[in-house]
Scaffold this active site. Sequence first.
Site, PDB file in Angstrom:
ATOM      1  N   ARG A  58      22.009 -33.587  22.468  1.00 16.60           N
ATOM      2  CA  ARG A  58      20.803 -32.994  22.882  1.00 16.60           C
ATOM      3  C   ARG A  58      20.331 -31.672  21.991  1.00 16.60           C
ATOM      4  O   ARG A  58      19.312 -31.464  21.523  1.00 16.60           O
ATOM      5  CB  ARG A  58      20.670 -32.730  24.181  1.00 16.60           C
ATOM      6  CG  ARG A  58      21.571 -31.710  25.030  1.00 16.60           C
ATOM      7  CD  ARG A  58      22.047 -32.000  26.180  1.00 16.60           C
ATOM      8  NE  ARG A  58      23.008 -33.026  26.194  1.00 16.60           N
ATOM      9  CZ  ARG A  58      22.792 -34.194  27.066  1.00 16.60           C
ATOM     10  NH1 ARG A  58      21.916 -34.089  27.918  1.00 16.60           N
ATOM     11  NH2 ARG A  58      23.978 -35.129  26.818  1.00 16.60           N
ATOM     12  N   THR A  59      21.661 -30.935  21.660  1.00 19.17           N
ATOM     13  CA  THR A  59      21.359 -29.494  21.025  1.00 19.17           C
ATOM     14  C   THR A  59      20.911 -29.740  19.297  1.00 19.17           C
ATOM     15  O   THR A  59      19.923 -29.165  19.130  1.00 19.17           O
ATOM     16  CB  THR A  59      22.719 -28.829  21.093  1.00 19.17           C
ATOM     17  OG1 THR A  59      23.019 -28.605  22.190  1.00 19.17           O
ATOM     18  CG2 THR A  59      22.540 -27.560  20.423  1.00 19.17           C
ATOM     19  N   LYS A  86      36.934 -34.816   2.211  1.00 16.06           N
ATOM     20  CA  LYS A  86      37.602 -34.623   0.801  1.00 16.06           C
ATOM     21  C   LYS A  86      38.140 -33.293   0.804  1.00 16.06           C
ATOM     22  O   LYS A  86      38.739 -33.066  -0.178  1.00 16.06           O
ATOM     23  CB  LYS A  86      36.615 -34.846  -0.389  1.00 16.06           C
ATOM     24  CG  LYS A  86      35.755 -36.174  -0.421  1.00 16.06           C
ATOM     25  CD  LYS A  86      34.998 -36.241  -1.648  1.00 16.06           C
ATOM     26  CE  LYS A  86      33.995 -37.422  -1.870  1.00 16.06           C
ATOM     27  NZ  LYS A  86      33.075 -37.254  -2.892  1.00 16.06           N
ATOM     28  N   ARG A 108      27.129 -25.537  14.685  1.00 14.10           N
ATOM     29  CA  ARG A 108      28.009 -25.853  15.773  1.00 14.10           C
ATOM     30  C   ARG A 108      29.281 -26.088  15.199  1.00 14.10           C
ATOM     31  O   ARG A 108      29.574 -26.670  14.315  1.00 14.10           O
ATOM     32  CB  ARG A 108      27.593 -27.086  16.531  1.00 14.10           C
ATOM     33  CG  ARG A 108      28.545 -27.451  17.808  1.00 14.10           C
ATOM     34  CD  ARG A 108      28.098 -28.389  18.533  1.00 14.10           C
ATOM     35  NE  ARG A 108      27.075 -27.766  19.611  1.00 14.10           N
ATOM     36  CZ  ARG A 108      26.850 -28.477  20.661  1.00 14.10           C
ATOM     37  NH1 ARG A 108      27.491 -29.457  21.006  1.00 14.10           N
ATOM     38  NH2 ARG A 108      26.116 -27.850  21.659  1.00 14.10           N
ATOM     39  N   HIS A 136      26.897 -20.169  23.465  1.00 13.51           N
ATOM     40  CA  HIS A 136      25.792 -21.138  23.198  1.00 13.51           C
ATOM     41  C   HIS A 136      24.536 -20.684  23.447  1.00 13.51           C
ATOM     42  O   HIS A 136      23.895 -20.773  24.549  1.00 13.51           O
ATOM     43  CB  HIS A 136      26.007 -22.506  24.068  1.00 13.51           C
ATOM     44  CG  HIS A 136      25.412 -23.632  23.679  1.00 13.51           C
ATOM     45  ND1 HIS A 136      24.393 -23.576  22.562  1.00 13.51           N
ATOM     46  CD2 HIS A 136      25.428 -24.895  24.228  1.00 13.51           C
ATOM     47  CE1 HIS A 136      23.660 -24.853  22.680  1.00 13.51           C
ATOM     48  NE2 HIS A 136      24.621 -25.762  23.411  1.00 13.51           N
TER      49      HIS A 136
END
Length: 307
Positions: A58-59, A86, A108, A136
């Site tokens: 959702r975020t 990598k 995030r 958050h």
Amino acid sequence: MTTAPTHLLSVADLGAEGIDAVLKVTDNFVEVSARAIPKVPALRGRTVVSLFYEDSTRTRLSFETAARRLSADVMNFSVASSSVKKGECLRDTVETIDAMGVDALVVRHGSAGVPRQVAGWVGASVVNAGDGAHEHPTQALLDCYTIRQRRGSLEGLRIAIVGDVKHSRVARSGVLAFSALGAEVTLVAPPTLLPPSLAGWPATVSHDLDGVLAKADVVYLLRMQSERMTEALLPSLREYTAAYGLTRRRAALLPDDALVMHPGPLNRGVEIAAEVADLPGSVITAQVANGVAVRMAVLYLLLGGPG
Ligand code: NCD
């Protein structure tokens, strides 16, 4: 001379005034979102990148929808298919993206403090979309907006936050925002699911969930964040549900007009009974809908000004 803020890293940086400012602008974007064509040209020509080092449904979609409704270009960085695989380090990755001339990075990450660190490396605005168990902020803003929408104000409301507070950035940002707007916050959790210190948390603690529910205006359930647990903190999920879950029986203890909230993703049958999540007092879907408008407000306030 005052300069507009360029990042949204924590609720602590916003304070009551900052939260209020975002919520006021959100009203406009709730109205935009209700239009047949929910789109305005406010951020045309701007580029927003979502940089998610952790899973999200959702975020991430909410930020991307918000940016698109503002007519921004959206780039989506997926760790799984990037040069991170990598061995590229975080700083090189964000500096590479920044060099492309982007305007905002929505970050995030599993470690607390990463968005603030990134903000120190780039010219773009940085929005914290969840950093470890730290903060958050947009979740707290959308929660405040949702409560205000239903109850007019948070002033004097009793809000119980129940569950895995220890691992929850949602709880930390929520406590700061709810208390800044005048609510009384009580944390209800087994001692093993509380942070080692609650210094700086404007909240009280209770282990008597039934007693707290009987007087709550809002009950806010948290997901059991097993992916962050490095040791066994609970005898079993069944016992947790028996002691701290919002079962049907417990939901009946709530005052009639109490709101039931959850940031998602829900573990139905663990912290919340399946049918309780769908009761009329549940505003979980409204939280998701308001999330888009709140994130539009945040992006607009950071990027939409005259410069
Ligand atoms: C939360 C998160 O990731 O912090 N979800 C969300 O953003 N709505 C809470 C969780 O994962 O339990």
